[in-house]
Design an enzyme around this catalytic site. Sequence first.
Site, PDB file in Angstrom:
ATOM      1  N   CYS D  89      36.614  -3.524   0.575  1.00  0.00           N
ATOM      2  CA  CYS D  89      37.294  -4.723   1.079  1.00  0.00           C
ATOM      3  C   CYS D  89      38.327  -5.223   0.071  1.00  0.00           C
ATOM      4  O   CYS D  89      39.321  -4.564  -0.156  1.00  0.00           O
ATOM      5  CB  CYS D  89      36.265  -5.799   1.443  1.00  0.00           C
ATOM      6  SG  CYS D  89      36.961  -7.072   2.493  1.00  0.00           S
ATOM      7  N   HIS D 204      32.029  -3.252   4.503  1.00  0.00           N
ATOM      8  CA  HIS D 204      31.091  -3.746   3.486  1.00  0.00           C
ATOM      9  C   HIS D 204      29.770  -2.975   3.536  1.00  0.00           C
ATOM     10  O   HIS D 204      28.844  -3.401   4.214  1.00  0.00           O
ATOM     11  CB  HIS D 204      30.789  -5.226   3.747  1.00  0.00           C
ATOM     12  CG  HIS D 204      31.910  -6.131   3.397  1.00  0.00           C
ATOM     13  ND1 HIS D 204      32.107  -6.602   2.116  1.00  0.00           N
ATOM     14  CD2 HIS D 204      32.897  -6.660   4.149  1.00  0.00           C
ATOM     15  CE1 HIS D 204      33.180  -7.379   2.089  1.00  0.00           C
ATOM     16  NE2 HIS D 204      33.686  -7.435   3.320  1.00  0.00           N
ATOM     17  N   GLU D 206      27.474  -2.924   1.420  1.00  0.00           N
ATOM     18  CA  GLU D 206      26.357  -3.722   0.884  1.00  0.00           C
ATOM     19  C   GLU D 206      25.734  -4.592   1.975  1.00  0.00           C
ATOM     20  O   GLU D 206      24.628  -5.083   1.816  1.00  0.00           O
ATOM     21  CB  GLU D 206      26.821  -4.554  -0.315  1.00  0.00           C
ATOM     22  CG  GLU D 206      27.605  -5.821  -0.016  1.00  0.00           C
ATOM     23  CD  GLU D 206      29.083  -5.584   0.319  1.00  0.00           C
ATOM     24  OE1 GLU D 206      29.479  -4.409   0.455  1.00  0.00           O
ATOM     25  OE2 GLU D 206      29.824  -6.581   0.464  1.00  0.00           O
TER      26      GLU D 206
END
Lengths: 89, 89, 748, 237
Positions: D89, D204, D206
Amino acid sequence: MNRQEFQVEITLMNKPAARDPVGETIQKDLLAKKGYDMVFNVRSGQFLSINLKATDENEAKKIVEKMCNDLRIFNPVTQNLTILKVSKS
Amino acid sequence: MNRQEFQVEITLMNKPAARDPVGETIQKDLLAKKGYDMVFNVRSGQFLSINLKATDENEAKKIVEKMCNDLRIFNPVTQNLTILKVSKS
Amino acid sequence: MTRVNLNGEEVDVELTKWEFEKVKELLGREPNLTEIGMASVMWSEHCSYKSSRPKLKMFEDAEANYDYVLAGPGQDAGVIDIGDGYCLAFRIESHNHPSAIEPYHGAATGIGGIIRDILCMGVRPIALLDPLRFGSLKDNPHSQWLFKYVVKGIADYGNCTGIPTIGGEVEFDESFESNCLVNVACIGLGSIEDFKHAPSRAYNPGDYVILMGGSTGRDGIHGVTFASRTLTEMSEADRPAVQIGDPFTKKLIIEATLEAVKTGYVRGLKDLGGGGLTCATSELTGDGNTGAKVDLRKVFTREPGMNSYEIMLSESQERMTFIVKPEGLETVLDVFRKFEMNFAVIGRTDDSKILKVFDEKNLVVNIPSKALSESPTFKREEKKPDYLDDLLTQKTPKSSLGLDEIIYRLVASENICSKEWVYRQYDHEVGIRSVVKCGEGDSGVLRIIGTNKFIAASVGVNSKHCFLDPYEGAKGGLVEICGNIIANGAKPMAMVNCCNFGNPEIPESFWYFSQAVEGMNNFCREMRIPIVGGNVSFYNEDDVKKTAIKATPIIMIVGVIEGEDKIITLPFKKAGNDLFLIGETKAELGGSEYHSLIYNLQGGIPPKVNDKKAKATWDFLFDLYENDLVKANHDVNKGGFIITIAEMCFNNNLGAELKLKGCYDENLRDDEFLFSESVGRFIIETDPKDYKIIIKKAEKFGADIKKIGVLIPKPEINIKGLKLKELNLNIKQLKNLYDSTIPNLMEI
Amino acid sequence: MTVKLAVIQFAGSNCDLDTIHVLNNVVDGIEADLVWHNLFKESKYDGVILPGGFAFGDYLRAGIIAAHSPAIDEARVMLDDGRPVIGFCNGFQILTEAQFLPGALLRNDSLKFICKWVNLKVENNTTALSNKMNIRDVLAIPIAHAEGRYYTDNLKELEENNQIVFRYSTENGELTKEANPNGSLENIAGVCNLEQNCVGFMPHPERASEAILSPKRTTHGILFFNSIVEFIKRRIS
Ligand SMILES: Nc1ncnc2c1ncn2[C@@H]1O[C@H](COP(=O)(O)OP(=O)(O)O)[C@@H](O)[C@H]1O
Ligand SMILES: [Mg+2]
């Protein structure tokens, strides 16, 4: 050497290939809201007004040009830089 | 009545009394840190270049002003509209 | 404005005659202009709650009466102990007036302010919620403009600071056309230790007073006075420049503040919001029973030549005050240096109980610390509006539309349709806690990493109901918002509210406020829900129509879910499962979406809360949850029970076969049953094998329950057993209408 | 063996703690440090991750001010000796502005921030971020950005050099316009450098590594982190 204060105004605009959704949207809104059909094109960009100390206008402009290139204030992949104006401030 | 094509360039910037976090950050976190300490102030804004048909420069200018107000392209509470240039295109 | 004689000169002050005399009495001398300015912000409606305080006093003392409440009303945020060493801080605030004139920065700085309130409690802000009110979007560029930029303002600020916006609500009603409502709520999470470290008070003499963050400018002077009047009372020229939000600086303030608190040397913490340095210094010392000497010239200013009045009253954004132990000064300053934050040690606390402000050598303010933090109050008159009796007797007109046509229209109404257009613009996942995300359930559910605990939060109220009956409307709001988190499996733990009303000097407006407060208070006591904070926004009036906004006592509830397997979600899960309607449906169409959308009717009989029934329903549901008997749950509100069923069908390509004969009071008309907004109802999905045990439990708890049908593997709703005719609804079509309303209004 | 990664915390990063959590508590074989951008020293690490967020507020242009941080000079050393330099990102935006990666990320064509789950199709499975995947795998992962419209004036070269690592696709792997959330050129979501040790993309991972956070209970995010570990191991051995 006497240093004075100058103001340099620049714009950063997307190159045509990178499109300009902001301008396109404003233009679209204009048409949609009618009454503004005399407007046939809108382009948007970023505007920066930079105050700096330099010996003369020429140097002020040079500094800004160098700064914009060195620091990639504009992204050469997608944008064009224009120096609009250099003036004493 | 003969209508011609004009280009109007404007900027929309936060009023001088209002903050401009973008300009401040460019100055403090980029230019100052990279040795451009002769630059003491940066203000940012939006730049628009508008092409339209009008009878004369004065009308072109009027249309753009009215349009920016009517369509809320800027908000006079926080921003100033400046017409940089009106020219035949 | 009052004209007074000050040291022989005639000047206008933002105080009443009586307040001016009071200042003189408190000081024992003539005040100077800076002191008058300070008194006028501290005693503004916005800061002092001078109209509302007498009424708000009726809320019970949550800190004393609930052992898990660590901070109650009066603090920057309510704080509750949720076990495992963690606490939650939360609060809600309005930013209506700034947003009505500058939606983007108004909403953004609203977020900025509420984040600071949470940060003040020493904990990390982990979630935002945003209940909003606008005029109808249809053919209304002004409403569209406000809506678009309010949402963008919240998005840009919340997203940049890395705090997920996990929920909210939007209502559209013409009464909010010129005075939109922008309320914002924030939740913080931290250890109980962190919270205890940093009270919003300066208890100890000899500590340093440090200002950190953005520079002080001339912006926003008298912002609180602006919030304490109607929009028309202040002409364009009077309006203080709306603040420009700076989420990047705010993000650094959050990190620097939390790291500073971790050092253990911070002994007090206060944000600079409304009232600026005046409010921060006088509350820190006033509430802490100390005094302080402060040097204004240490304050880093944005513009040259700012005088003491301007510095003391500036409401520039992104600033915090720290009270720091002397031995920890350098450690704390090193933290600020790491984050490259501006800071200044502006003074020290002492035991004088007097706030002394110097402009270099000159003493410019000399006020007892408590003088300003304890303000005078007013008793306002209240009167029930005359128009209400008429409204309450309005009957539903005859309609030529078929019931199915009405349902298709309702699902596409602005107030019922999907709010995806809004929450897609919010980063609702940053922080990796969001488990039930925007649009996936009635509330936002967050995990607490490192535990098997979850928290749920929801905000809102039904303004149309409150307009007809603020007492029942406020209670109904509580039932609905509690219902939202209960639907996801959470037990309500605490409440904060944001009261949005008209001009309190008008008895009818004050009546609304008064009734709503009583409703909230009575219900919360009955249900044992502590009220841990709130905010009051008066003077919300339509400057064109000269009427107040519909009464809007926004309610926020947070609750806890003990375990991942106890989280319940909204979508229907499996064909063949049973559907139950829990709770009683009455002929309560007053203020319903049905009345307003189909007949443009405001009146009728609004829903009334039966406390005992609500309690029985909740206890019953928790018992079902305990035994893992519920597969899906959604509370019934706007649009009524049929809309609720439709929403539950949208996700998994399922439909429902409803047999409604005997499911409702025979005296009800079909439209009354389908569209009533009676509060405290739920639709649940269960396994057919559990039918008997569920009915038995309902009897035990005294909850109303009716099996209304079963789930089918086809995307349609078949309704049998109505008086008029059978209905067949197409889910795909309903969903298209539901999804496309706002994009169509905003993007074309 | 555990590999040692640094997660850089720029002023304004906001997925830094999320990334650290996943690296240290969810995936195996990684030990990660959160490092303030001015204090980063490359010599201690096997690889570096630039996390999501709004470094320096994304003022002027997403990623540009951060690209001038001292952390980038350190990262350049890692780039040059082949250690993984990864951006998610905002990290991807920084890597393009620092010219570690080709192209640029422009404002989404909708002009709005977009937060939603998308599908990602794997186009190159030999890079530091994708070697644990199969070509044409479709992965579920969220995006959250306002400036993610990938643009390059050198598309042909990227294609020829196999530098396009991920594209936005439908669930079935079709590269349609509807599957493209932000108007990226040719649905491009992520690219790599020629050496394939530097990879950046907009989504993303994560946020997609724990089942409880995923709409369909997938954990595709882990594959990205496992790929980093694998890349380091192969490099060392
Ligand atoms: N202003 C907003 N901000 C964020 N999320 C919103 C907003 N408005 C609605 N939502 C989300 O949309 C979903 C549906 O909202 P709403 O229709 O108000 O719920 P309910 O069915 O409980 O009345 C919820 O997840 C809610 O949090
Ligand atoms: Mg609900």
